[in-house]
Design a protein around this motif. Structure first.
Motif, PDB file in Angstrom:
ATOM      1  N   GLY A 117       0.807  -1.213   0.000  1.00 40.17           N
ATOM      2  CA  GLY A 117       0.000   0.000   0.000  1.00 40.17           C
ATOM      3  C   GLY A 117       0.839   1.259   0.000  1.00 40.17           C
ATOM      4  N   GLY A 118       1.797   1.345   0.912  1.00 37.95           N
ATOM      5  CA  GLY A 118       2.536   2.576   1.079  1.00 37.95           C
ATOM      6  C   GLY A 118       3.605   2.837   0.043  1.00 37.95           C
ATOM      7  N   VAL A 119       4.082   1.798  -0.623  1.00 42.89           N
ATOM      8  CA  VAL A 119       5.168   1.967  -1.593  1.00 42.89           C
ATOM      9  C   VAL A 119       4.719   1.586  -3.000  1.00 42.89           C
ATOM     10  N   THR A 120       4.306   0.336  -3.185  1.00 44.17           N
ATOM     11  CA  THR A 120       3.977  -0.153  -4.519  1.00 44.17           C
ATOM     12  C   THR A 120       2.828   0.622  -5.153  1.00 44.17           C
ATOM     13  N   GLU A 121       1.727   0.784  -4.410  1.00 39.15           N
ATOM     14  CA  GLU A 121       0.574   1.494  -4.982  1.00 39.15           C
ATOM     15  C   GLU A 121       0.902   2.942  -5.294  1.00 39.15           C
ATOM     16  N   GLU A 122       1.741   3.569  -4.484  1.00 38.35           N
ATOM     17  CA  GLU A 122       2.102   4.962  -4.758  1.00 38.35           C
ATOM     18  C   GLU A 122       2.927   5.084  -6.037  1.00 38.35           C
ATOM     19  N   VAL A 123       3.853   4.157  -6.251  1.00 43.64           N
ATOM     20  CA  VAL A 123       4.646   4.196  -7.485  1.00 43.64           C
ATOM     21  C   VAL A 123       3.762   3.869  -8.685  1.00 43.64           C
ATOM     22  N   LEU A 124       2.892   2.871  -8.545  1.00 43.17           N
ATOM     23  CA  LEU A 124       2.032   2.481  -9.654  1.00 43.17           C
ATOM     24  C   LEU A 124       1.029   3.578 -10.026  1.00 43.17           C
ATOM     25  N   VAL A 125       0.299   4.069  -9.033  1.00 39.08           N
ATOM     26  CA  VAL A 125      -0.841   4.948  -9.308  1.00 39.08           C
ATOM     27  C   VAL A 125      -0.435   6.411  -9.357  1.00 39.08           C
ATOM     28  N   ARG A 126       0.301   6.861  -8.347  1.00 43.26           N
ATOM     29  CA  ARG A 126       0.649   8.277  -8.316  1.00 43.26           C
ATOM     30  C   ARG A 126       1.809   8.580  -9.272  1.00 43.26           C
ATOM     31  N   TRP A 127       2.933   7.933  -9.076  1.00 44.17           N
ATOM     32  CA  TRP A 127       4.125   8.238  -9.865  1.00 44.17           C
ATOM     33  C   TRP A 127       3.956   7.852 -11.331  1.00 44.17           C
ATOM     34  N   GLY A 128       3.348   6.704 -11.597  1.00 43.55           N
ATOM     35  CA  GLY A 128       3.196   6.248 -12.970  1.00 43.55           C
ATOM     36  C   GLY A 128       1.923   6.728 -13.626  1.00 43.55           C
ATOM     37  N   LEU A 129       0.769   6.324 -13.097  1.00 40.44           N
ATOM     38  CA  LEU A 129      -0.513   6.588 -13.747  1.00 40.44           C
ATOM     39  C   LEU A 129      -0.881   8.065 -13.749  1.00 40.44           C
ATOM     40  N   MET A 130      -0.824   8.718 -12.582  1.00 41.50           N
ATOM     41  CA  MET A 130      -1.226  10.125 -12.538  1.00 41.50           C
ATOM     42  C   MET A 130      -0.294  11.006 -13.374  1.00 41.50           C
ATOM     43  N   SER A 131       1.006  10.714 -13.319  1.00 44.25           N
ATOM     44  CA  SER A 131       1.942  11.493 -14.134  1.00 44.25           C
ATOM     45  C   SER A 131       1.643  11.329 -15.618  1.00 44.25           C
ATOM     46  N   ALA A 132       1.358  10.091 -16.044  1.00 45.81           N
ATOM     47  CA  ALA A 132       1.056   9.834 -17.455  1.00 45.81           C
ATOM     48  C   ALA A 132      -0.240  10.525 -17.874  1.00 45.81           C
ATOM     49  N   MET A 133      -1.276  10.478 -17.020  1.00 50.00           N
ATOM     50  CA  MET A 133      -2.543  11.126 -17.365  1.00 50.00           C
ATOM     51  C   MET A 133      -2.373  12.637 -17.478  1.00 50.00           C
ATOM     52  N   ALA A 134      -1.642  13.227 -16.529  1.00 52.80           N
ATOM     53  CA  ALA A 134      -1.418  14.678 -16.586  1.00 52.80           C
ATOM     54  C   ALA A 134      -0.628  15.053 -17.846  1.00 52.80           C
ATOM     55  N   TRP A 135       0.378  14.258 -18.185  1.00 51.06           N
ATOM     56  CA  TRP A 135       1.201  14.559 -19.361  1.00 51.06           C
ATOM     57  C   TRP A 135       0.380  14.458 -20.650  1.00 51.06           C
ATOM     58  N   VAL A 136      -0.440  13.401 -20.756  1.00 51.89           N
ATOM     59  CA  VAL A 136      -1.262  13.223 -21.964  1.00 51.89           C
ATOM     60  C   VAL A 136      -2.288  14.342 -22.094  1.00 51.89           C
ATOM     61  N   LEU A 137      -2.957  14.682 -21.010  1.00 51.82           N
ATOM     62  CA  LEU A 137      -3.934  15.769 -21.053  1.00 51.82           C
ATOM     63  C   LEU A 137      -3.270  17.091 -21.436  1.00 51.82           C
TER      64      LEU A 137
END
Length: 294
Positions: A117-137
């Motif tokens: 929860g504290g490490v893996t999900e943050e890298v997957l969702v925040r660092w990877g997914l949210m960054s990619a969504m913000a960049w694409v938008l």
């Protein structure tokens, strides 16, 4: 990640009929998560700096610099976010206790909650997914701007929070079989609510602030659930004591530890009969009871 899957998956799938051995499922789950983690880490490293998202402490480590200054700036926001997120999740779980009942029997080890929860999900969702969504938008809607505007981040926060909530559904299906529509709404909604907190921290302060908040939120939930279990044990214990000593008993002998001993009637009175526990006895008595075990 393989070790985390090895510890967590058997708890989720306990008692289920499996087509393959559990060790094989744990191994496959660990490999899959490791690959997704590598992709998310790469995507975040390439795309996050372009939209102004950052992981200051981890960047300092990568550049062989001391991370403590960058980490210290994120500590207070992370702690505040963790307390807020933990209280939010606990409140939602209490308000929807009947809906969430099918999930109550599964307790994941603390190490799984912390690392995944504290490490893996943050890298997957925040660092990877949210960054990619913000960049694409940003590249689609604001190509002519040197940096994205606030609505780009809010859209990325909302989208990734919703996907974060939906990502918890497979584990819920494994634990509850065919969950009801209300349980699906509860799982997605509760996790998305925390996702909004963590993603706002990532945007405004950095990835480490979101990690700290996620770790603390799990700690708050574990503490609250443990305290709730202790309260139930204490309540059951006091109810059993009331079977031996009814309320308003004339005299009670106590041993040197303060526990109720044999009842003794006053002169001219008969010994009160045993009675079933009643709310007055359970609520009014204060026995020296302390729950100190898991």
């Amino acid at each position: 990640m393989i070790a985390v899957a090895w510890l967590g998956l058997p708890e989720i799938l306990a008692g289920k009929a499996l087509p393959v051995p559990i060790w094989l499922l744990s191994l496959a789950s660990g490999i899959q998560t490791s690959l997704l983690l590598a992709v998310a880490a790469f995507a975040g490293a390439r795309l996050a700096p372009g939209v102004g998202l950052q992981a200051p402490a981890l960047s300092a480590l990568a550049e062989s610099r001391a991370p403590w200054g960058a980490l210290g700036k994120q500590l207070v926001p992370g702690l505040c976010g963790g307390l807020l997120g933990g209280a939010l999740l606990w409140t939602i779980s209490r308000l929807a206790a009947d809906v969430a009942a099918p999930l109550q029997g599964v307790v994941l080890p603390a190490i799984v909650r912390i690392l995944y929860g504290g490490v893996t999900e943050e890298v997957l969702v925040r660092w990877g997914l949210m960054s990619a969504m913000a960049w694409v938008l940003w590249r689609v809607a604001q190509r002519d701007r040197s940096k994205p505007s606030s609505w780009i981040f809010w859209a990325a926060i909302a989208g990734s929070a919703l996907l974060f909530g939906m990502a918890h559904l497979p584990a819920a299906f494994a634990m509850a079989g065919a969950p009801s529509a209300s349980l699906v709404v509860y799982i997605v909604g509760a996790n998305a609510a925390f996702g909004l907190v963590a993603e706002h921290l990532f945007w405004r302060h950095g990835l480490e602030a979101a990690m700290i908040a996620h770790l603390l939120a799990h700690a708050v939930l574990m503490h609250c659930r443990h305290k709730s279990s202790c309260d139930k044990l204490s309540q059951n214990f006091r109810a059993r004591v009331c079977l031996i000593q009814p309320p308003h008993a004339p005299d009670v002998q106590r041993n040197n530890l303060g526990w109720p001993g044999k009842m003794r009637a006053s002169p001219g009175q008969s010994t009160p009969p045993l009675t079933a526990p009643n709310p007055e006895c359970v609520a009014a008595r204060r026995w020296p009871w302390r729950c100190s075990t898991e």
